[in-house]
Design a protein around this motif. Structure first.
Motif, PDB file in Angstrom:
ATOM      1  N   UNK A 155       0.842  -1.191   0.000  1.00 55.62           N
ATOM      2  CA  UNK A 155       0.000   0.000   0.000  1.00 55.62           C
ATOM      3  C   UNK A 155       0.880   1.244   0.000  1.00 55.62           C
ATOM      4  N   UNK A 156       0.494   2.198  -0.788  1.00 58.36           N
ATOM      5  CA  UNK A 156       1.150   3.499  -0.725  1.00 58.36           C
ATOM      6  C   UNK A 156       0.097   4.538  -0.426  1.00 58.36           C
ATOM      7  N   UNK A 157       0.319   5.285   0.627  1.00 60.55           N
ATOM      8  CA  UNK A 157      -0.576   6.400   0.946  1.00 60.55           C
ATOM      9  C   UNK A 157      -0.092   7.604   0.156  1.00 60.55           C
ATOM     10  N   UNK A 158      -0.733   7.850  -0.967  1.00 64.55           N
ATOM     11  CA  UNK A 158      -0.239   8.905  -1.860  1.00 64.55           C
ATOM     12  C   UNK A 158      -0.401  10.295  -1.257  1.00 64.55           C
ATOM     13  N   UNK A 159      -1.180  10.403  -0.192  1.00 63.44           N
ATOM     14  CA  UNK A 159      -1.273  11.705   0.449  1.00 63.44           C
ATOM     15  C   UNK A 159      -0.050  11.994   1.298  1.00 63.44           C
ATOM     16  N   UNK A 160       0.539  10.957   1.834  1.00 61.78           N
ATOM     17  CA  UNK A 160       1.754  11.165   2.622  1.00 61.78           C
ATOM     18  C   UNK A 160       2.973  11.274   1.738  1.00 61.78           C
ATOM     19  N   UNK A 161       2.908  10.663   0.576  1.00 62.32           N
ATOM     20  CA  UNK A 161       4.083  10.566  -0.293  1.00 62.32           C
ATOM     21  C   UNK A 161       4.591  11.962  -0.646  1.00 62.32           C
ATOM     22  N   UNK A 162       5.914  12.147  -0.622  1.00 66.78           N
ATOM     23  CA  UNK A 162       6.482  13.436  -1.001  1.00 66.78           C
ATOM     24  C   UNK A 162       7.097  13.392  -2.402  1.00 66.78           C
ATOM     25  N   UNK A 163       6.939  12.270  -3.081  1.00 65.74           N
ATOM     26  CA  UNK A 163       7.406  12.126  -4.463  1.00 65.74           C
ATOM     27  C   UNK A 163       8.898  12.444  -4.595  1.00 65.74           C
ATOM     28  N   UNK A 164       9.679  11.890  -3.671  1.00 69.04           N
ATOM     29  CA  UNK A 164      11.113  12.144  -3.723  1.00 69.04           C
ATOM     30  C   UNK A 164      11.807  11.148  -4.633  1.00 69.04           C
ATOM     31  N   UNK A 165      11.216   9.981  -4.839  1.00 74.19           N
ATOM     32  CA  UNK A 165      11.837   9.021  -5.730  1.00 74.19           C
ATOM     33  C   UNK A 165      12.899   8.167  -5.084  1.00 74.19           C
ATOM     34  N   UNK A 166      13.051   8.271  -3.767  1.00 72.61           N
ATOM     35  CA  UNK A 166      14.085   7.448  -3.128  1.00 72.61           C
ATOM     36  C   UNK A 166      13.733   5.964  -3.191  1.00 72.61           C
ATOM     37  N   UNK A 167      12.434   5.633  -3.176  1.00 70.41           N
ATOM     38  CA  UNK A 167      12.035   4.225  -3.245  1.00 70.41           C
ATOM     39  C   UNK A 167      12.462   3.608  -4.561  1.00 70.41           C
ATOM     40  N   UNK A 168      12.374   4.410  -5.635  1.00 68.26           N
ATOM     41  CA  UNK A 168      12.744   3.880  -6.952  1.00 68.26           C
ATOM     42  C   UNK A 168      14.232   3.579  -6.980  1.00 68.26           C
ATOM     43  N   UNK A 169      15.019   4.462  -6.374  1.00 68.53           N
ATOM     44  CA  UNK A 169      16.460   4.226  -6.358  1.00 68.53           C
ATOM     45  C   UNK A 169      16.809   3.046  -5.473  1.00 68.53           C
ATOM     46  N   UNK A 170      16.058   2.881  -4.386  1.00 67.50           N
ATOM     47  CA  UNK A 170      16.428   1.839  -3.427  1.00 67.50           C
ATOM     48  C   UNK A 170      16.016   0.455  -3.885  1.00 67.50           C
ATOM     49  N   UNK A 171      15.089   0.361  -4.817  1.00 69.14           N
ATOM     50  CA  UNK A 171      14.562  -0.944  -5.196  1.00 69.14           C
ATOM     51  C   UNK A 171      15.625  -1.755  -5.918  1.00 69.14           C
ATOM     52  N   UNK A 172      15.986  -2.927  -5.417  1.00 66.34           N
ATOM     53  CA  UNK A 172      17.008  -3.717  -6.104  1.00 66.34           C
ATOM     54  C   UNK A 172      16.457  -4.466  -7.314  1.00 66.34           C
ATOM     55  N   UNK A 173      15.152  -4.533  -7.447  1.00 66.56           N
ATOM     56  CA  UNK A 173      14.564  -5.332  -8.524  1.00 66.56           C
ATOM     57  C   UNK A 173      13.901  -4.479  -9.597  1.00 66.56           C
ATOM     58  N   UNK A 174      14.051  -3.177  -9.525  1.00 67.19           N
ATOM     59  CA  UNK A 174      13.342  -2.278 -10.437  1.00 67.19           C
ATOM     60  C   UNK A 174      11.859  -2.588 -10.468  1.00 67.19           C
ATOM     61  N   UNK A 175      11.327  -2.886  -9.311  1.00 64.29           N
ATOM     62  CA  UNK A 175       9.928  -3.295  -9.253  1.00 64.29           C
ATOM     63  C   UNK A 175       9.007  -2.116  -9.058  1.00 64.29           C
ATOM     64  N   UNK A 176       9.518  -1.040  -8.506  1.00 63.66           N
ATOM     65  CA  UNK A 176       8.666   0.141  -8.317  1.00 63.66           C
ATOM     66  C   UNK A 176       9.204   1.254  -9.184  1.00 63.66           C
ATOM     67  N   UNK A 177       8.322   1.887  -9.877  1.00 65.17           N
ATOM     68  CA  UNK A 177       8.709   2.987 -10.765  1.00 65.17           C
ATOM     69  C   UNK A 177       7.779   4.161 -10.506  1.00 65.17           C
ATOM     70  N   UNK A 178       8.234   5.334 -10.919  1.00 63.93           N
ATOM     71  CA  UNK A 178       7.355   6.509 -10.788  1.00 63.93           C
ATOM     72  C   UNK A 178       7.161   7.171 -12.140  1.00 63.93           C
ATOM     73  N   UNK A 179       7.209   6.372 -13.205  1.00 65.70           N
ATOM     74  CA  UNK A 179       7.186   6.947 -14.547  1.00 65.70           C
ATOM     75  C   UNK A 179       5.812   6.883 -15.182  1.00 65.70           C
ATOM     76  N   UNK A 180       4.751   6.872 -14.378  1.00 67.52           N
ATOM     77  CA  UNK A 180       3.422   6.813 -14.986  1.00 67.52           C
ATOM     78  C   UNK A 180       3.042   8.117 -15.661  1.00 67.52           C
ATOM     79  N   UNK A 181       3.718   9.217 -15.308  1.00 67.64           N
ATOM     80  CA  UNK A 181       3.362  10.497 -15.907  1.00 67.64           C
ATOM     81  C   UNK A 181       2.067  11.051 -15.376  1.00 67.64           C
TER      82      UNK A 181
END
Lengths: 357, 408, 194
Positions: free
Chosen positions: C111-137
């Motif tokens: 679950x991601x609470x998009x209201x709390x999210x600050x859209x920093x992108x650190x999760x994308x960098x930290x993911x070792x499997x490239x499983x989470x992306x923020x490129x939906x536009x």
């Protein structure tokens, strides 16, 4: 049919019809449309789009429906009275400015007379002195609104407004002295007809702007200051005293202030047209002697409207071009620069008129 | 006698008045007021329209940046710094990351530094555009403001190209940057800078020589050199007073000592000087960007020290050490050596300094930021008392208070 | 580089002593803009937002998505990297055992609470499997209810396209379910899964 003509020839009926025509079909619509045009035109100056969202179905009219939307909104909005306000004065204050603005149109001819019928509500003898009397009435609107709102910002705004408007009435009158002298009358129809004469044969019309160039600038400046438009909008001072004297108003009463401002803009424009740009007279039209009367009248109304709209546009353009004066600078500009200038202009005109006319 | 030697309290509290004396009007400007950018309150005492006393009250936008940072990992502070001075977020990013790098005792590769210079200067331009534009809007030049915002829009699109966000950039990392500049960036950059220059020229014509504007800002909020120094002014505010102090020259960081630029200074320290200094700084920043773009070296954008950045995905998948590094970096965070640093950088608004204390574990012990505009707001009474109430607007506009930075 | 100082020039000429020249100069400029936007090429930067959309850059950090493997199943291995690195602590993961033993773990809940999210992108960098992306536009998320912003796994998942993934081995229906239906279901507010 005869009965209708008979009724129409009664002066009172004519006056009522003229009031209805000039005020309801000219002054008020012009003021209302200007509220939208201010926003659209400023958007064009500022590389924006401007209001275009109000819609009925898919029709937006490129923002035209905002007129209706704004009107409806302000009618249905709650009309609040702040705690501690003087209820009666607070309620009547908004309408002083509106009435004064509309009354300006009473003495403005928008086309030449056809026989006995004049396109003018009344052509009174004092003429422009009536304008001065009426515009000083609009001071009360600002002062009463400022003092009755029980708000410090409004009080500051009201004080500024009263000082500024009373001061600028002086220069407004003095700037027009030249016009009175050149055309020899305070009656509006005389001034307008005086501007239909020509210099150098038929080369240059004797418009006020040519006979009184300095007076034109002075009067224009004084009128803008009198109507509290930018760059002289220190009484509203939206950045330091928020909205000045009408800070506490809401709903339709707030709209009345806004409408009064735009009617005043239109009033300034018609005054400038009448006094300095030949009024309804189309230049060089008298050379075409066989022109039919209806065409002449139409052309006159057209010319009058075009110059009026030009001056409305110019005021809006000025507002979005110039920064605004600080309040004390407005006053010192008036008393230290405009007053000597208008006195000098009066004296100079007097000398010239005595020497050459 | 200079203001600094006077009792500041004499400016803050109004002259004595009895209960029956109604000549002094107390008026609360703010916290919600059109001229108060963000939220701040000035309790102002007026005699007619003249200000006789003023008391600034700050803290309406306090979000606990410093305390929150102590409960985060080092890298998690970077997104917070976006929100300090929110009109030039990249400069905060850069300041914080360089402070952490100083703690580590490493330097970012040259390409990263040059990229930082370019992006930082873009951010400085946006900061000045916002400040000058907003201040001019409040003295009535609304068109000027919107043209400047248009220019800022062009630059923010560039920022978005590089960092992936317009405002919440979160772009720098320790020892480099998150992303390199994309292909074709320099062409777009040059085109945008030309547009900004055009807009600057237009706005110059519209305002700089306009007597109404000059009347409003000239000899308003004048501050002497000595007072400015004793109040701790930095940045454009200090330079407008005539002190050529710029951290980029006084204590050169990054690659600024290889770049040629001039420090604009004013003469009297009034609002007009501040306006002119900021306008000139925009031009200087454009020249810095153009120089840095020419000098841009090839190479990596991230240091190759271990445990400073996530390893390549190839390493993570194919190499146990890479995988361990990756997990260690996430779980334990960056672990700078024990010690404390203070690194000043030149922000858009003045000196941004980060004071960091590390105990060698993954959590910061102290993250303290020196906000540039704190000193300016403190000096507001000294600048405004004796002026008219309408002068608060250009003075406070030229101060460029940013709530996020002031209250943290 | 030596310190170069430039004194800014205060304009104090004859032209600046009067109001009229600058007013006319300014008018010329604003009138130019006015007529250019009225008749000529419109130099307008405003976007009529819902109708026209601004092209966002390739790197734009928008709403998250969870990527899939070739067989259509989520790449995520529920390693908790993103949850750990998230500064806003807006990611919540629950790991579950996968029926295929070669795949160790998979997220039962993500679950991601998009209201709390600050859209920093650190999760994308930290993911070792490239499983989470923020490129939906996805630039703007505007919903009327706070609950709607709790994006669950199924909402974050990529659109599954059977033509692209030829041999899906495990669909969601093959997998063990979370305990309660509500916790795993997409939000009831009618957000499309794409």
């Amino acid at each position: 049919m005869d009965l209708i003509l008979e009724i129409l020839s009664i002066p009172l009926v004519q006056s009522i019809l003229k009031i209805a025509f000039i005020i309801l079909l000219f002054a008020m619509p012009l003021g209302t449309v200007l509220t939208l045009m201010e926003r659209k035109w400023s958007a064009m100056i500022q590389d924006r789009v401007g209001p275009n969202r109000a819609n009925v179905g898919n029709y937006t009219g490129n923002g035209l429906l905002h007129l209706a939307a704004d009107g409806l909104k302000s009618i249905f909005k709650e009309d609040t009275i702040p705690q501690g306000a003087n209820g009666f004065l607070y309620l009547i204050a908004p309408f002083f400015g509106l009435i004064a603005g509309v009354a300006t149109f009473a003495i403005i001819p928008i086309a030449g007379p056809i026989g006995d019928f004049t396109f003018q509500v009344t052509d009174i003898e004092p003429g422009l002195l009536f304008i001065f009397a009426i515009t000083s009435l609009s001071v009360y609107g600002a002062v009463l609104a400022g003092t009755s709102s029980n708000s410090k910002f409004a009080l500051l705004g009201g004080t500024r407004a009263s000082a500024q408007m009373i001061s600028y009435e002086v220069f407004m009158g003095l700037a027009l002295m030249g016009i009175f002298m050149v055309y020899g009358s305070t009656r509006v129809s005389d001034i307008v007809n005086g501007q239909n004469e020509y210099w150098f044969g038929n080369l240059i019309p004797m418009w006020g702007v040519f006979t009184q160039p300095l007076g034109f600038f002075l009067f224009f400046t004084a009128l803008i200051a009198e109507t509290k438009r930018a760059p002289f909008d220190a009484p509203e001072g939206e950045s330091e005293i928020v909205a000045g004297y009408f800070l506490e108003y809401s709903g339709m009463r707030w709209s009345a202030f806004m409408l009064a401002e735009y009617v005043a803009v239109a009033g300034v424009a018609v005054l400038m047209t009448t006094l300095f740009f030949g009024g309804y007279h189309v230049p060089w039209l008298h050379l075409w002697e066989s022109a039919p009367q209806w065409l002449v009248t139409l052309l006159q109304i057209g010319k009058f409207s075009i110059v009026t709209i030009f001056f409305c546009w110019l005021q809006i353009q000025l507002r979005w071009t110039l920064p605004k004066f600080r309040f004390d600078q407005t006053m010192s500009l008036g008393w230290k620069k405009l007053l000597p200038l208008s006195l000098a202009n009066t004296a100079l005109t007097a000398v010239v008129v005595l020497a050459f006319m | 006698m200079s203001l600094a030697t006077q009792q500041l309290s004499s400016l803050v509290t109004p002259p004595p008045q009895g209960d029956s004396d109604t000549s002094i009007m107390k008026i609360e400007i703010g916290p919600s007021h059109p001229a108060m950018h963000g939220i701040v309150r000035f309790t102002t005492y007026l005699d007619g329209e003249l200000i006789v006393g003023m008391e600034p009250e700050i803290g309406y936008l306090h979000r606990g940046f410093e305390k929150e940072s102590e409960n985060s990992k080092w890298i998690q502070v970077v997104p917070y710094t976006d929100r300090l001075n929110y009109v030039s977020p990249l400069l905060n990013n850069i300041g914080y990351s360089m402070a952490v790098e100083k703690l580590y005792g490493i330097e970012a590769p040259r390409r990263a530094e040059f990229t930082r210079v370019i992006m930082g200067e873009i951010s400085r331009i946006t900061d000045h555009l916002t400040c000058v534009g907003a201040a001019s809007m409040e003295v009535g030049a609304f068109t000027f403001f919107l043209w400047f915002i248009k220019a800022r829009e062009y630059l923010w699109e560039l920022v978005e190209e590089v960092t992936g966000a317009r405002l919440t950039t979160n772009w720098t990392r320790f020892g480099g940057n998150a992303t390199d500049i994309p292909d074709g960036f320099f062409d777009a950059l040059q085109e945008r800078l030309d547009k900004v220059k055009d807009i600057m020229d237009e706005c110059d014509k519209l305002l700089t020589r306009n007597k109404i504007f000059i009347d409003r800002v000239k000899d308003v909020g004048t501050f002497s050199k000595e007072d400015a120094i004793s109040f701790g002014f930095t940045g454009p505010m200090l330079r407008a007073c005539g002190v050529p102090y710029d951290v980029r020259r006084a204590d050169p960081y990054s690659v600024y000592d290889e770049i040629d630029f001039e420090i604009p200074i004013g003469s009297t320290g009034d609002c007009f000087d501040r306006y002119l200094v900021r306008m000139e700084e925009i031009r200087q920043s454009i020249s810095i960007i153009e120089q840095a773009a020419d000098m841009m070296p090839a190479g990596p954008i991230m240091t190759d020290e271990r445990l400073m950045h996530y390893p390549d995905k190839k390493e993570v998948y194919g190499n146990i050490e890479g995988l361990i590094d990756h997990f260690k970096l996430v779980m334990e965070g960056h672990q700078p050596p024990e010690g404390e640093v203070y690194l000043p950088t030149e922000g858009g608004n003045g000196e941004i300094g980060f004071y960091l204390v590390s105990d060698g574990s993954g959590d910061p012990v102290r993250v303290r930021m020196r906000p540039a505009c704190f000193n300016y707001v403190e000096a507001m009474p000294a600048m405004t008392v004796g002026h008219y109430v309408a002068d608060i607007v250009p003075i406070f506009g030229s101060v460029n208070m940013i709530g996020g930075e002031l209250d943290r | 580089m030596e310190l170069k100082v430039k004194q800014v020039k205060r304009v104090d000429g004859v032209k600046e002593a009067f109001y009229i020249p600058a007013a006319f100069g300014g008018l010329r400029l604003t009138v130019k803009h006015f007529f250019r936007n009225l008749f000529g090429s419109r130099d307008v930067v405003t976007i009529n937002y819902p109708e026209e959309k601004r092209p966002v850059s390739m790197r734009w950090r928008g709403r998250h998505r969870l990527t899939r493997k070739d067989d259509g199943f989520l790449k995520c291995v529920a390693c908790y990297m993103c949850e750990t690195v998230c500064p806003a602590k807006c990611i919540h993961i629950e790991a579950g055992e996968h029926p295929d033993l070669s795949i160790e773990k998979y997220p039962v809940r993500f679950d991601i609470d998009e209201l709390r999210c600050v859209f920093c992108g650190l999760c994308v960098e930290a993911c070792p499997k490239e499983a989470i992306r923020m490129d939906t536009g996805v630039v703007a998320m505007a919903y009327s209810s706070r609950k709607t912003f709790d994006f669950t796994r199924d909402l974050l998942r990529d659109n599954y396209d059977p033509n692209q993934h030829e041999s899906p081995k495990y669909g969601d229906e093959d997998l063990p379910r979370p305990e309660s239906q509500e916790s795993a279901l997409p939000n009831s507010q009618g957000i499309p899964a794409s």
